[in-house]
Design a protein around this motif. Structure first.
Motif, mmCIF file in Angstrom:
data_model
loop_
_atom_site.group_PDB
_atom_site.id
_atom_site.type_symbol
_atom_site.label_atom_id
_atom_site.label_comp_id
_atom_site.label_asym_id
_atom_site.label_seq_id
_atom_site.Cartn_x
_atom_site.Cartn_y
_atom_site.Cartn_z
ATOM 1 N N LEU A 18 5.969 -3.331 19.199
ATOM 2 C CA LEU A 18 6.444 -1.972 18.403
ATOM 3 C C LEU A 18 7.439 -1.721 17.350
ATOM 4 O O LEU A 18 7.487 -0.521 16.531
ATOM 5 C CB LEU A 18 5.661 -0.334 18.938
ATOM 6 N N THR A 19 8.388 -2.347 17.735
ATOM 7 C CA THR A 19 9.595 -2.564 17.785
ATOM 8 C C THR A 19 10.028 -3.630 16.416
ATOM 9 O O THR A 19 11.007 -4.043 16.360
ATOM 10 C CB THR A 19 10.811 -2.243 18.725
ATOM 11 N N HIS A 20 8.904 -4.182 16.553
ATOM 12 C CA HIS A 20 9.472 -5.956 15.904
ATOM 13 C C HIS A 20 9.649 -4.781 14.140
ATOM 14 O O HIS A 20 8.925 -4.421 14.168
ATOM 15 C CB HIS A 20 8.310 -6.866 15.904
ATOM 16 N N ALA A 21 10.605 -5.759 13.389
ATOM 17 C CA ALA A 21 11.094 -4.864 12.682
ATOM 18 C C ALA A 21 9.715 -4.835 11.592
ATOM 19 O O ALA A 21 9.623 -4.191 10.436
ATOM 20 C CB ALA A 21 12.176 -5.321 11.759
ATOM 21 N N THR A 22 9.624 -5.986 11.506
ATOM 22 C CA THR A 22 7.793 -6.511 10.227
ATOM 23 C C THR A 22 6.923 -5.914 10.436
ATOM 24 O O THR A 22 5.962 -4.893 9.840
ATOM 25 C CB THR A 22 7.878 -8.248 10.161
ATOM 26 N N LEU A 23 6.556 -5.528 12.001
ATOM 27 C CA LEU A 23 5.270 -4.763 11.624
ATOM 28 C C LEU A 23 5.490 -3.779 12.004
ATOM 29 O O LEU A 23 4.448 -2.793 12.064
ATOM 30 C CB LEU A 23 4.921 -5.069 13.771
ATOM 31 N N ARG A 24 6.492 -2.903 12.496
ATOM 32 C CA ARG A 24 6.785 -1.506 12.194
ATOM 33 C C ARG A 24 6.270 -1.394 10.699
ATOM 34 O O ARG A 24 6.039 0.148 9.994
ATOM 35 C CB ARG A 24 8.038 -1.190 12.756
ATOM 36 N N ARG A 25 6.579 -1.812 9.985
ATOM 37 C CA ARG A 25 6.158 -1.915 7.577
ATOM 38 C C ARG A 25 5.122 -2.277 8.022
ATOM 39 O O ARG A 25 4.727 -1.224 6.867
ATOM 40 C CB ARG A 25 7.297 -2.840 7.306
ATOM 41 N N LEU A 26 4.220 -2.835 8.642
ATOM 42 C CA LEU A 26 2.700 -3.763 8.783
ATOM 43 C C LEU A 26 1.735 -2.525 9.693
ATOM 44 O O LEU A 26 0.711 -2.090 8.973
ATOM 45 C CB LEU A 26 2.352 -4.614 8.479
ATOM 46 N N LEU A 27 2.116 -2.036 10.437
ATOM 47 C CA LEU A 27 0.715 -1.224 11.035
ATOM 48 C C LEU A 27 0.479 -0.064 11.303
ATOM 49 O O LEU A 27 -0.932 0.091 10.853
ATOM 50 C CB LEU A 27 1.629 -1.302 12.823
ATOM 51 N N PRO A 28 1.763 1.027 10.414
ATOM 52 C CA PRO A 28 0.512 1.870 9.268
ATOM 53 C C PRO A 28 -0.187 1.819 8.245
ATOM 54 O O PRO A 28 -1.498 2.047 8.166
ATOM 55 C CB PRO A 28 2.506 3.011 9.386
ATOM 56 N N GLY A 29 -0.082 0.866 7.786
ATOM 57 C CA GLY A 29 -1.015 -0.047 6.461
ATOM 58 C C GLY A 29 -2.481 -0.416 7.219
ATOM 59 O O GLY A 29 -3.757 0.182 6.337
ATOM 60 N N PHE A 30 -2.286 -0.962 7.920
ATOM 61 C CA PHE A 30 -3.258 -1.262 8.793
ATOM 62 C C PHE A 30 -4.257 -0.217 9.314
ATOM 63 O O PHE A 30 -5.310 -0.073 9.597
ATOM 64 C CB PHE A 30 -2.982 -2.217 9.894
ATOM 65 N N ALA A 31 -3.580 0.415 10.220
ATOM 66 C CA ALA A 31 -4.263 2.181 10.515
ATOM 67 C C ALA A 31 -4.783 3.151 9.590
ATOM 68 O O ALA A 31 -5.958 3.496 9.566
ATOM 69 C CB ALA A 31 -2.709 2.801 11.494
ATOM 70 N N VAL A 32 -4.021 2.964 8.415
ATOM 71 C CA VAL A 32 -4.386 3.609 7.593
ATOM 72 C C VAL A 32 -6.065 2.712 6.736
ATOM 73 O O VAL A 32 -6.899 3.962 6.944
ATOM 74 C CB VAL A 32 -3.999 4.333 6.433
ATOM 75 N N SER A 33 -6.173 1.908 6.641
ATOM 76 C CA SER A 33 -7.309 1.014 6.167
ATOM 77 C C SER A 33 -8.533 1.271 7.563
ATOM 78 O O SER A 33 -9.760 1.092 7.132
ATOM 79 C CB SER A 33 -6.934 0.021 6.023
ATOM 80 N N SER A 34 -7.704 0.616 8.703
ATOM 81 C CA SER A 34 -8.769 0.895 10.061
ATOM 82 C C SER A 34 -9.363 2.511 9.530
ATOM 83 O O SER A 34 -11.227 2.704 10.303
ATOM 84 C CB SER A 34 -8.088 0.849 11.142
ATOM 85 N N LEU A 35 -9.018 3.734 9.338
ATOM 86 C CA LEU A 35 -9.644 4.581 8.857
ATOM 87 C C LEU A 35 -9.955 4.590 8.528
ATOM 88 O O LEU A 35 -11.758 5.988 8.878
ATOM 89 C CB LEU A 35 -7.809 5.214 9.474
ATOM 90 N N GLY A 36 -10.047 3.845 7.266
ATOM 91 C CA GLY A 36 -10.911 4.242 6.497
ATOM 92 C C GLY A 36 -12.750 3.759 6.852
ATOM 93 O O GLY A 36 -13.135 3.912 6.689
#
Length: 418
Positions: A18-36
């Motif tokens: 959760l503190t990884h610089a790149t993953l912090r940018r990617l996980l919100p987009g993944f979460a939005v798509s998963s909700l879809g």
């Protein structure tokens, strides 16, 4: 003395993820798509019901659900030659862009009055052609960004996001259907894939995820089946894929038997069926939190033990236990689903050659995505021949026996090597 929150955060296995610089940018987009995706579970079937002739709704709902998942297995086999050199982030973006474009065509055709049930099923199939590659890209990227010790926690975070979407997505889809019809859900799902595509195109440094430079082994270059070859040559991966495929296949009849057991055997309303699925989803969210703490467990004993326990937790439903006990059993089974996914994916991430990891994960996804539909198809004859509750019992016992047999085979193989 209870741990302080700050100390708990510092020692959490999820902190590096959760503190990884790149993953912090990617996980919100993944979460939005998963909700879809969670919303699409309801939207895809409901729009098929709206479009299909009344006398053929059952057939077309099944075809729509299958089209939305199974074409990914075909793409995994046929498109390897064209996609194997793509970086993991590009694989995710290509899958997301295709889904956004083709799913977005569905509400457009609906608005123009040209969307029939046949075109709808074709568009669903086209939208999923790259899905196995997109999933492979996500987990390959994760393996490249995190050290091996954090792979299970990273996989668990992704699994947790997916599990949470299965709890939140269906109610949101229901609300959208009441306001604008099922086609609105498909439009929103398409928009979430645009978010995912943008996230991985602009948020993932492609050079960071690139495989280590290494020439392909003899016979690997240009092969569309290189991923299958890796699995075939690696006993641990071959055994795990076999275990997962049979496990998912044996769970497939539950999707047929449980609704009939609730409606006919228990005489319950649709809300009771929803309670079973919601309990499973809530258990899966909690299981995602648990999974990150299991990274030090030996892989094979942990995965086979999960399969045994999963079957045992389904037994109350098959044995006709009180409804509260049966629903609690489903919640406990859901608790085990994310740890199994996280551990089994980590074994692939650790065992496959780095330069062939996307192909290997895509091949694994292609095989596993066929397993549940195959089991679901078998569920119809089983329910007709045995009855709904009896089918649930057979499924539960078979899963538990599978786990015991896999554990025994693993121990025998280990003794043979020693």
């Amino acid at each position: 003395m209870p741990l302080k929150p700050a100390r708990t955060l510092r020692t959490s296995p999820y902190r590096p993820v959760l503190t990884h610089a790149t993953l912090r940018r990617l996980l919100p987009g993944f979460a939005v798509s998963s909700l879809g995706d969670g919303m699409a579970v309801v939207g895809v079937s409901w729009l098929a019901i709206e479009l299909a002739p009344a006398a053929e709704r059952g057939l077309w709902v099944a075809l729509a659900a299958a089209a939305y998942t199974l074409s990914g297995a075909v793409g995994a086999v046929l498109l390897g030659r064209f996609l194997r050199h793509r970086s993991p982030s590009r694989l995710v973006a290509c899958d997301a862009l295709l889904r956004a474009t083709v799913l977005g065509a569905i509400p457009v055709c609906h608005a123009l009055g040209t969307l029939g049930i046949e075109l709808y099923v074709v568009l669903l199939a086209l939208s999923s052609v790259l899905h196995s590659w997109g999933q492979a890209g996500v987990y390959t990227l994760l393996a490249g960004l995190l050290p091996e010790r954090d792979h299970v926690a990273g996989n668990a975070v992704l699994s947790g996001i997916g599990s949470l979407s299965t709890v939140l997505g269906p109610p949101l889809a229901g609300a959208l259907i009441l306001r604008g019809g099922a086609v609105t859900v498909i439009a929103v799902d398409a928009a979430t894939f645009l978010v995912l595509a943008a996230t991985f195109l602009f948020g993932a440094p492609h050079e960071e995820a690139a495989p280590a430079p290494r020439g392909p082994a003899p016979g690997e270059s240009g092969s569309r089946t290189a991923g299958f070859a890796v699995i075939r040559r690696t006993p641990a991966l071959l055994g795990l894929l076999g275990l997962s495929s049979v496990f998912f296949c044996l769970f497939g009849p539950v999707y047929v038997a449980l609704p009939l057991h609730v409606s006919e055997g228990l005489g319950g309303p649709a809300g009771l069926l929803a309670a079973f699925y919601t309990a499973f989803g809530i258990g899966a969210v909690l299981g995602s939190v648990l999974a990150g703490y299991l990274s030090r467990l030996p892989m094979w004993p942990a995965t086979t033990g999960i399969v045994v326990a999963f079957g045992l937790f389904l037994l109350p439903t098959g044995l006709g236990a009180p409804t509260a006990v049966a629903v609690a059993g489903f919640a406990a089974a859901g608790l085990l689903w994310p740890p199994y996914a996280a551990l089994s994916t980590a074994l692939f991430q650790r065992s496959a050659p780095r330069h062939l990891l996307p192909q290997t994960l895509a091949a694994s996804s292609a095989v596993r995505v066929l397993s549940v539909p195959l089991g679901t198809a078998l569920g119809g004859p089983l329910v007709a021949g045995l009855g709904a509750r009896e089918t649930l019992l057979v499924s539960a016992v078979s899963i538990a026996v599978l786990g015991v047999a896999a554990a025994g085979a693993a121990r025998a193989a280990q003794r043979g090597r020693s």
